[in-house]
Design an enzyme around this catalytic site. Structure first.
Site, PDB file in Angstrom:
ATOM      1  CE  LYS A   1      71.204 -45.282 -35.752  1.00 41.84           C
ATOM      2  NZ  LYS A   1      70.717 -44.718 -34.342  1.00 41.84           N
ATOM      3  CG  ASP A   2      73.214 -41.049 -32.972  1.00 42.81           C
ATOM      4  OD1 ASP A   2      72.095 -41.250 -33.606  1.00 42.81           O
ATOM      5  OD2 ASP A   2      73.730 -41.834 -32.256  1.00 42.81           O
TER       6      ASP A   2
ATOM      7  NE  ARG B   1      64.998 -43.895 -40.335  1.00 39.60           N
ATOM      8  CZ  ARG B   1      65.138 -45.105 -40.068  1.00 39.60           C
ATOM      9  NH1 ARG B   1      64.600 -45.951 -40.821  1.00 39.60           N
ATOM     10  NH2 ARG B   1      65.480 -45.646 -38.961  1.00 39.60           N
ATOM     11  NE  ARG B   2      64.566 -47.471 -36.959  1.00 38.13           N
ATOM     12  CZ  ARG B   2      65.492 -47.709 -36.050  1.00 38.13           C
ATOM     13  NH1 ARG B   2      65.223 -47.445 -34.853  1.00 38.13           N
ATOM     14  NH2 ARG B   2      66.740 -48.093 -36.435  1.00 38.13           N
TER      15      ARG B   2
ATOM     16  NE  ARG C   1      65.292 -41.872 -26.160  1.00 36.91           N
ATOM     17  CZ  ARG C   1      65.585 -40.724 -25.430  1.00 36.91           C
ATOM     18  NH1 ARG C   1      64.581 -39.757 -25.071  1.00 36.91           N
ATOM     19  NH2 ARG C   1      66.816 -40.618 -24.814  1.00 36.91           N
TER      20      ARG C   1
ATOM     21  NE  ARG D   1      66.304 -47.697 -28.075  1.00 41.83           N
ATOM     22  CZ  ARG D   1      66.042 -46.914 -29.045  1.00 41.83           C
ATOM     23  NH1 ARG D   1      65.604 -47.225 -30.248  1.00 41.83           N
ATOM     24  NH2 ARG D   1      66.425 -45.696 -28.933  1.00 41.83           N
TER      25      ARG D   1
ATOM     26  CB  CYS E   1      66.099 -36.175 -34.432  1.00 44.20           C
ATOM     27  SG  CYS E   1      65.643 -37.644 -33.512  1.00 44.20           S
TER      28      CYS E   1
END
Length: 305
Positions: free
Chosen positions: A82-83, A130-131, A148, A154, A241
């Site tokens: 995903k990165d 997206r989230r 972040r 987190r 992104c």
């Protein structure tokens, strides 16, 4: 190989887990091969007070690793798929995509069991557009705050009371042994995953056939087809992104299914397309889904209009 294989990796706990996982898989295949991890700090690891969408996107997490390969400091780099940008520099290519872990998003909270349990105005942390756009669709009454840092950071911020809940990827939590922190696994209807979420990829120098052949046994064909469909959709949409794009493909009954999503957090608009295609043509399926999203107006959403 008669030399040491060097794996470029970021220094975060999850990145190191991923690199160690690839190392262990390779050592099972090649017991006599010496493998070293080359730990690097990326720009994305240094800038922690600004959303990724405002500072260049997720390629900030891989550029230094690519430079390390060009300089000969490393032979391969391990990434969360995903990165990985949909278009790699011409000097590089993907050598392998490994079997996917849980691809879905996770709701994590110390006091609430699900998104629906959150009180009005609850503070939810996420840095993903997206989230955020999908979370707003589910619960427009929540206070969504930027979040972040690596997975451990987190979780610590949540435990320190800065948030009532946070949204993370199930895969990262599972890989780091935090599976019990997942209070709710969000379905693809609630939060369509990021393109490539849950899958690991290995980047190599283009034309390095020795390394490519070395990695061949690690390729997981089903995951590769699914991720290729998702990345093809993203490529056609030219998404990065800084835009809200989701894509999730599954193999079902000898066919490939792909759901694509484009959203805009300013207008709270979400477009979705679901299509079936051939396992032999994942790239084409991704293009079809992207074109149907564009026909629905995704281009305007991606421009922020």
């Amino acid at each position: 190989m008669d030399r040491v294989l060097k794996i470029a990796t970021r220094k975060s706990p999850l990145a190191l887990w991923q690199a160690e996982f690839v190392k262990s898989r390779l050592q099972l295949l090649y017991p006599d091969l010496d493998i070293e991890l080359v730990k690097m700090t990326t720009k994305g690891d240094k800038i922690l007070n600004t959303p990724l969408s405002k500072i260049g996107g997720k390629n900030l997490f891989i550029k230094e690793l690519e430079l390390g390969m060009l300089d000969g400091k490393a032979d391969i780099a391990v990434h969360s798929m995903k990165d990985v940008p949909y278009e790699l520099p011409k000097e590089f290519k993907l050598g392998a995509i490994l079997e996917r872990e849980n691809p879905f998003d996770a709701f994590v909270s110390n006091h609430f069991d699900s998104i629906s349990d959150l009180p009005k105005g609850a503070r939810v942390g996420s840095c993903s557009l997206r989230r955020i756009v999908q979370l707003k669709a589910l619960r427009p009454d929540l206070d969504i705050l930027d979040l972040r840092g690596n997975v451990n950071t987190r979780l610590r911020k949540l435990d320190d009371g800065e948030y009532d809940a946070i949204i993370l990827a199930c895969a990262g939590l599972i890989r780091l042994g935090f599976e019990k922190r997942i209070k709710q696994q969000l379905s693809s209807h609630q939060s369509l995953p990021a393109v490539g979420q849950g899958a690991l990829g290995i980047e190599i120098r283009a034309g390095d056939e020795l390394i490519r052949k070395l990695l061949e046994p690690l390729i997981h064909e089903r995951t590769m087809n699914e991720v290729m469909a998702e990345r093809s959709m993203n490529s056609t949409l030219e998404g990065g992104c800084s835009v809200a794009i989701g894509g999730y493909s599954i193999t079902k009954d000898n066919a490939l299914e792909l759901t694509g999503m484009v959203g805009n957090i300013d207008s709270n608009t979400i477009l979705r397309v679901h299509e079936n295609g051939s396992l032999k043509h994942p790239k084409e399926l991704g293009e079809v889904v992207a074109q149907k999203l564009l026909a629905k107006g995704a281009g305007e959403l991606l421009k922020g209009e």
